[in-house]
Design a protein around this motif. Structure first.
Motif: not given
Length: 111
Positions: A92, A76, A95, A80, A73
């Motif tokens: 992502g 990601t 994940w 981003c 997380g």
């Protein structure tokens, strides 16, 4: 924290990603792209290849599941946030695939 050695590579990857988006050094950028591509490829093999899933089931780790979720997380979100969209989407996907794979492993262990 004896489980920390099980997630050392993932922790170093997260630290490298953070350093890369902050510094933007070309070598670090290539390292992150290469590691992300390799990890995504491996995750796909594990997800769609039954034999690979069996190997993952045998590679038992003592690390709590929340730690990997936190790392993936973080990767990601950081990517981003800094508008590294392709890598953010890839992390992502890593994940989500990791979560699905873990659910499959947990279901096979329950049988």
């Amino acid at each position: 924290m004896s489980w920390f050695k099980d997630v050392l590579v993932d922790t170093l990857a997260t630290l490298t990603i953070i350093a890369t988006v902050l510094i933007g050094h070309p070598i670090l950028t290539w390292l992150v792209w290469g590691y992300t591509g390799l990890l995504l490829l491996v995750k796909f093999f594990v997800l769609f290849g039954g034999d690979f899933l069996n190997l993952m089931d045998k590679a038992d780790t003592k690390a709590p599941e929340w730690y990997n979720h936190m790392l993936y997380g973080t990767n990601t979100a950081v990517l981003c946030w800094f508008s590294w969209w392709y890598l953010g989407i890839a992390w992502g996907a890593i994940w989500v695939i990791s979560f699905i794979t873990q659910q499959k492993i947990n279901a096979s262990r329950a049988d």
